[in-house]
Scaffold this motif. Structure first.
Motif, PDB file in Angstrom:
ATOM      1  N   GLY A 207       7.257  -4.907   4.984  1.00 34.42           N
ATOM      2  CA  GLY A 207       7.205  -4.926   3.951  1.00 34.42           C
ATOM      3  C   GLY A 207       6.635  -5.141   3.295  1.00 34.42           C
ATOM      4  N   VAL A 208       4.802  -4.479   4.044  1.00 31.27           N
ATOM      5  CA  VAL A 208       4.074  -4.081   3.436  1.00 31.27           C
ATOM      6  C   VAL A 208       3.922  -3.043   2.307  1.00 31.27           C
ATOM      7  CG1 VAL A 208       1.297  -3.923   3.592  1.00 31.27           C
ATOM      8  CG2 VAL A 208       3.059  -5.818   4.096  1.00 31.27           C
ATOM      9  N   LEU A 209       4.396  -1.519   3.173  1.00 37.99           N
ATOM     10  CA  LEU A 209       4.427  -0.065   3.031  1.00 37.99           C
ATOM     11  C   LEU A 209       4.641   0.116   2.007  1.00 37.99           C
ATOM     12  CD1 LEU A 209       4.365   1.436   6.488  1.00 37.99           C
ATOM     13  CD2 LEU A 209       2.394   0.512   5.321  1.00 37.99           C
ATOM     14  N   ASP A 210       4.832   0.736   1.062  1.00 35.31           N
ATOM     15  CA  ASP A 210       5.761   1.618  -0.281  1.00 35.31           C
ATOM     16  C   ASP A 210       5.639   2.657   0.172  1.00 35.31           C
ATOM     17  OD1 ASP A 210       6.477   1.827  -2.437  1.00 35.31           O
ATOM     18  OD2 ASP A 210       5.034   2.099  -3.698  1.00 35.31           O
ATOM     19  N   PRO A 211       6.600   3.883   0.455  1.00 33.97           N
ATOM     20  CA  PRO A 211       7.721   3.921   0.267  1.00 33.97           C
ATOM     21  C   PRO A 211       8.069   2.947   1.778  1.00 33.97           C
ATOM     22  CG  PRO A 211       7.322   6.278   1.138  1.00 33.97           C
ATOM     23  CD  PRO A 211       6.473   5.551   0.138  1.00 33.97           C
ATOM     24  N   PRO A 212       8.841   2.163   2.291  1.00 32.94           N
ATOM     25  CA  PRO A 212       8.801   1.128   3.389  1.00 32.94           C
ATOM     26  C   PRO A 212       9.485   1.325   4.349  1.00 32.94           C
ATOM     27  CG  PRO A 212      10.872   0.763   1.706  1.00 32.94           C
ATOM     28  CD  PRO A 212      10.167   1.940   0.797  1.00 32.94           C
ATOM     29  N   ASP A 213      10.225   2.565   4.570  1.00 31.48           N
ATOM     30  CA  ASP A 213      10.382   3.050   6.045  1.00 31.48           C
ATOM     31  C   ASP A 213       9.590   3.956   6.187  1.00 31.48           C
ATOM     32  OD1 ASP A 213      11.544   4.456   2.911  1.00 31.48           O
ATOM     33  OD2 ASP A 213      13.211   5.399   4.408  1.00 31.48           O
ATOM     34  N   THR A 214       9.433   4.053   7.849  1.00 28.41           N
ATOM     35  CA  THR A 214       8.171   5.245   8.307  1.00 28.41           C
ATOM     36  C   THR A 214       8.598   5.654   8.873  1.00 28.41           C
ATOM     37  OG1 THR A 214       7.762   3.852   9.952  1.00 28.41           O
ATOM     38  CG2 THR A 214       6.196   3.744   7.793  1.00 28.41           C
ATOM     39  N   ASP A 215       8.802   6.838   9.476  1.00 27.73           N
ATOM     40  CA  ASP A 215       9.205   7.671  10.446  1.00 27.73           C
ATOM     41  C   ASP A 215       8.752   8.094  11.974  1.00 27.73           C
ATOM     42  OD1 ASP A 215      11.256   8.912  11.885  1.00 27.73           O
ATOM     43  OD2 ASP A 215      10.372  10.944  10.907  1.00 27.73           O
ATOM     44  N   VAL A 216       7.637   6.926  11.912  1.00 27.28           N
ATOM     45  CA  VAL A 216       6.741   6.826  13.311  1.00 27.28           C
ATOM     46  C   VAL A 216       7.739   6.408  14.625  1.00 27.28           C
ATOM     47  CG1 VAL A 216       4.911   6.483  11.659  1.00 27.28           C
ATOM     48  CG2 VAL A 216       5.879   4.045  13.324  1.00 27.28           C
ATOM     49  N   ASP A 217       7.191   7.303  15.814  1.00 25.78           N
ATOM     50  CA  ASP A 217       7.544   7.080  16.829  1.00 25.78           C
ATOM     51  C   ASP A 217       6.913   6.252  17.990  1.00 25.78           C
ATOM     52  OD1 ASP A 217       9.040   7.901  19.184  1.00 25.78           O
ATOM     53  OD2 ASP A 217       8.345   9.584  20.080  1.00 25.78           O
ATOM     54  N   VAL A 218       7.711   4.701  18.131  1.00 28.26           N
ATOM     55  CA  VAL A 218       6.633   3.903  18.498  1.00 28.26           C
ATOM     56  C   VAL A 218       8.797   3.277  19.332  1.00 28.26           C
ATOM     57  CG1 VAL A 218       6.449   1.643  17.767  1.00 28.26           C
ATOM     58  CG2 VAL A 218       5.901   2.865  16.587  1.00 28.26           C
ATOM     59  N   ASP A 219       7.014   2.916  20.893  1.00 27.35           N
ATOM     60  CA  ASP A 219       7.732   2.597  22.046  1.00 27.35           C
ATOM     61  C   ASP A 219       8.823   1.119  21.532  1.00 27.35           C
ATOM     62  OD1 ASP A 219       8.475   1.863  24.905  1.00 27.35           O
ATOM     63  OD2 ASP A 219       7.122   0.690  24.634  1.00 27.35           O
ATOM     64  N   ALA A 220       9.812   0.871  22.206  1.00 26.68           N
ATOM     65  CA  ALA A 220      10.646  -0.163  21.881  1.00 26.68           C
ATOM     66  C   ALA A 220       9.385  -2.109  21.824  1.00 26.68           C
ATOM     67  CB  ALA A 220      12.305  -0.442  21.856  1.00 26.68           C
ATOM     68  N   ARG A 221       9.079  -1.626  23.278  1.00 26.17           N
ATOM     69  CA  ARG A 221       8.561  -3.063  24.402  1.00 26.17           C
ATOM     70  C   ARG A 221       6.787  -3.167  23.525  1.00 26.17           C
ATOM     71  NH1 ARG A 221       9.532  -0.804  29.153  1.00 26.17           N
ATOM     72  NH2 ARG A 221       7.399  -0.257  29.585  1.00 26.17           N
ATOM     73  N   ARG A 222       6.924  -2.342  23.242  1.00 22.99           N
ATOM     74  CA  ARG A 222       5.526  -2.006  22.990  1.00 22.99           C
ATOM     75  C   ARG A 222       5.104  -2.934  21.299  1.00 22.99           C
ATOM     76  NH1 ARG A 222       1.195   2.687  21.923  1.00 22.99           N
ATOM     77  NH2 ARG A 222      -0.355   0.952  22.572  1.00 22.99           N
TER      78      ARG A 222
ATOM     79  N   VAL B  26       0.793  -1.400   0.585  1.00 25.95           N
ATOM     80  CA  VAL B  26       0.089   0.083  -0.400  1.00 25.95           C
ATOM     81  C   VAL B  26       0.718   1.140  -0.368  1.00 25.95           C
ATOM     82  CG1 VAL B  26      -2.266  -0.662   1.477  1.00 25.95           C
ATOM     83  CG2 VAL B  26       0.241  -0.021   2.232  1.00 25.95           C
ATOM     84  N   VAL B  27       0.350   2.312  -0.500  1.00 26.56           N
ATOM     85  CA  VAL B  27       1.348   3.411  -0.644  1.00 26.56           C
ATOM     86  C   VAL B  27       0.463   4.476   0.633  1.00 26.56           C
ATOM     87  CG1 VAL B  27       0.875   5.424  -1.613  1.00 26.56           C
ATOM     88  CG2 VAL B  27       0.528   3.796  -2.991  1.00 26.56           C
ATOM     89  N   ALA B  28       1.916   4.888   1.294  1.00 22.17           N
ATOM     90  CA  ALA B  28       1.770   5.375   2.186  1.00 22.17           C
ATOM     91  C   ALA B  28       2.546   6.554   2.724  1.00 22.17           C
ATOM     92  CB  ALA B  28       2.719   4.294   3.869  1.00 22.17           C
ATOM     93  N   GLU B  29       2.020   7.272   3.330  1.00 22.26           N
ATOM     94  CA  GLU B  29       2.255   8.901   3.713  1.00 22.26           C
ATOM     95  C   GLU B  29       2.077   9.338   4.818  1.00 22.26           C
ATOM     96  OE1 GLU B  29       0.623  12.203   0.944  1.00 22.26           O
ATOM     97  OE2 GLU B  29      -0.675  11.224   1.471  1.00 22.26           O
ATOM     98  N   GLU B  30       3.111   9.969   5.783  1.00 23.35           N
ATOM     99  CA  GLU B  30       3.212  10.631   7.112  1.00 23.35           C
ATOM    100  C   GLU B  30       1.527  11.328   7.166  1.00 23.35           C
ATOM    101  OE1 GLU B  30       5.747  13.462   9.820  1.00 23.35           O
ATOM    102  OE2 GLU B  30       6.292  12.814   8.322  1.00 23.35           O
ATOM    103  N   HIS B  31       1.240  10.982   8.395  1.00 21.36           N
ATOM    104  CA  HIS B  31      -0.214  11.594   8.210  1.00 21.36           C
ATOM    105  C   HIS B  31      -0.056  11.258  10.539  1.00 21.36           C
ATOM    106  CE1 HIS B  31      -4.805  12.007   7.756  1.00 21.36           C
ATOM    107  NE2 HIS B  31      -4.434  12.145   8.880  1.00 21.36           N
ATOM    108  N   GLY B  32      -0.160  12.503  10.612  1.00 21.87           N
ATOM    109  CA  GLY B  32       0.143  13.234  12.194  1.00 21.87           C
ATOM    110  C   GLY B  32       0.730  12.137  12.831  1.00 21.87           C
TER     111      GLY B  32
END
Lengths: 318, 318
Positions: A216-231, A164-170
């Motif tokens: 590998g589902v997102l296109d482009p494949p890298d996201t810039d989201v801030d996620v807690d590693a444990r979660r 799927v085509v992905a773009e930053e959103h919030g």
């Protein structure tokens, strides 16, 4: 019966009919030579309290408590379980072992150790035996069963060709709407109120976006989201087990977990914690009570370096 | 209507019938000279989403979001409250102000600021406005009312001549039984099951013992109990206010609080925290949901150097 402190002061020796009355008939203590029985201080205190022993070398209940019982929570839990008709044995370091109902110490093994603590204690979730007992300041004892949980469900993995085509959103990522993602219960549609919104976007939460990026589902494949590693570790492990985690915010947990796509209600509430987490028993009580109130099972996901282990804690009424 | 970024890029200027349609009829933005209206980015984004604006200098909803909206939680809360029929104004730093239902910005003042956050935020309880709104990863917004609480009750102080003989008992203190203490709901009787217990002792919890020691009720007057200073401060303040705190363990709180001696059920759950505590909104959600489930009010007791302040947080459905 006549009770005396033994020479080390660690136990109480009871003579005169002790073996028959205390051990054979009621499972207290350990039989010694002849007719005598050795009691642990907790056992002796309970028998004093019940008036089944008059004194130990002249000490009544209060005096004996002061001299001989280190941890009153252990005594209170012992007394409560005894009053409910269970046999218990007590180790040298005042640990309690509970027998299945009806089992006598003379011819069976304990079913579980019982962790007995006061309400101001903290406990290491990953090291609890299968029964936790908390003696509170009202004089009540609350029990919690503790067992390993193996989440397992009916969600099938996404097909390898889903992209799927992905773009930053919030905080998260917006993706082109996809039946495959919707069926697997990814994402949400914010403000999708039937009016012309001008686009068809599925919003992925940060943890969903990070997981799908890894997959590998997102296109482009890298996201810039801030996620807690444990979660993310717990989310990933749950998805790998075929269950579907969604936010547990409304229930004060990291995730609520659906086991199959047909489930209308989530079966589990999951909190992602460190492997050696030591919450206060008040916190445990809060999480378990809330989960019970919404008919879900409270599960602590213990995140270690290599793997995630799950421990379900529930209110127990022995 | 025609919408353009203003020269600073901070706002959106709308011309052609804007004043009547946007401001007069619907309370969006601030009227400018002539027929124009200045919109905050959050307002413009909402109007784009609703299709009431076509574009801003060619940017549609998604493009505009990326360029102009800093905090998506604010937009989601704004949209949710607007969809519910409320007017809001938006400050330069994207803070939301809510008008009472039916009040129009042209002729009234906002009723409250709204703290709008995502589900992974932490909030300073003592600095919240009267409405907290949390946008969660399901796309839902959950509201919490926040208000000062002044616990006040019908328990009368102990008579000055009440004095009880005290001795150490486990973590707390055992005292000679006393009608005065029982009536004021101090202590508990552990294992008081009608059998001959050999003594008549009321067991005080550590916090009760420390409070009664301070009050000069215990003989000898000094106790050696281990009490958290914050809990003792809150216990003391609550007793001074004429209400009766008892352990809140079963509800995962420090105290449950009875307002009058006739109350069969406690009205409040109180957690004693530091004045500047910043719990995650997930923790707030958990505490409030649990309290609601047992029909009590969740109150955070903020302990400062000089005094204790109480903040009640409840689920709100605007």
């Amino acid at each position: 019966m006549k009770a005396t402190y033994d020479s080390d002061g660690d136990r109480v020796t009871v003579t005169e009919d002790a073996r028959q009355q205390l051990y054979d008939a009621s499972g207290y203590g350990e039989p010694l030579d002849g007719d005598a029985v050795a009691l642990m201080p907790v056992e002796a205190a309970y028998l004093l309290r019940k008036g089944k022993l008059e004194d130990v070398d002249g000490d009544g209940y209060s005096g004996f408590l002061r001299h001989a019982v280190e941890d009153e929570a252990v005594l209170r839990v012992y007394a409560d379980l005894r009053d409910r008709g269970y046999y218990l044995s007590v180790s040298d370091d005042e640990e309690l072992y509970l027998y299945a109902r009806g089992d006598h110490p003379a011819n069976s093994s304990p079913e579980t150790r019982v962790e007995a603590v006061d309400e101001d204690a903290a406990v290491e979730i990953g090291k609890l035996p299968s029964l936790l007992a908390v003696a509170d300041d009202d004089g009540d004892v609350t029990y919690f069963s503790v067992e390993e949980e193996k989440p397992d469900g009916g969600y099938t993995p996404l097909d390898a060709d889903v992209s799927v085509v992905a773009e930053e959103h919030g905080r998260g990522v917006g993706v082109s709407d996809s039946d495959a993602l919707r069926e697997a219960r990814y994402g949400s549609t914010v403000g999708d109120d039937g009016e012309d919104a001008g686009d068809e976007t599925l919003l992925l939460s940060p943890v969903e976006a990070a997981y799908l990026a890894k997959s590998g589902v997102l296109d482009p494949p890298d996201t810039d989201v801030d996620v807690d590693a444990r979660r993310l570790a717990v989310y990933t492990d749950l998805r790998d087990r075929g269950v579907c985690p969604r936010t547990g915010f409304k229930f004060g947990a990291d995730f609520r977990v659906y086991e199959t796509p047909d489930d209308e209600h989530a079966a589990l509430l999951v909190s992602a914690v460190e492997q050696d987490v030591r919450p206060s028993v008040v916190e445990v009580s809060r999480a378990v009570r809330l989960a019970h109130g919404v008919r879900k099972r409270m599960v602590f996901a213990l995140v270690g370096d290599e793997k995630v282990e799950y421990v379900a804690v529930e209110r127990e009424r022995p």
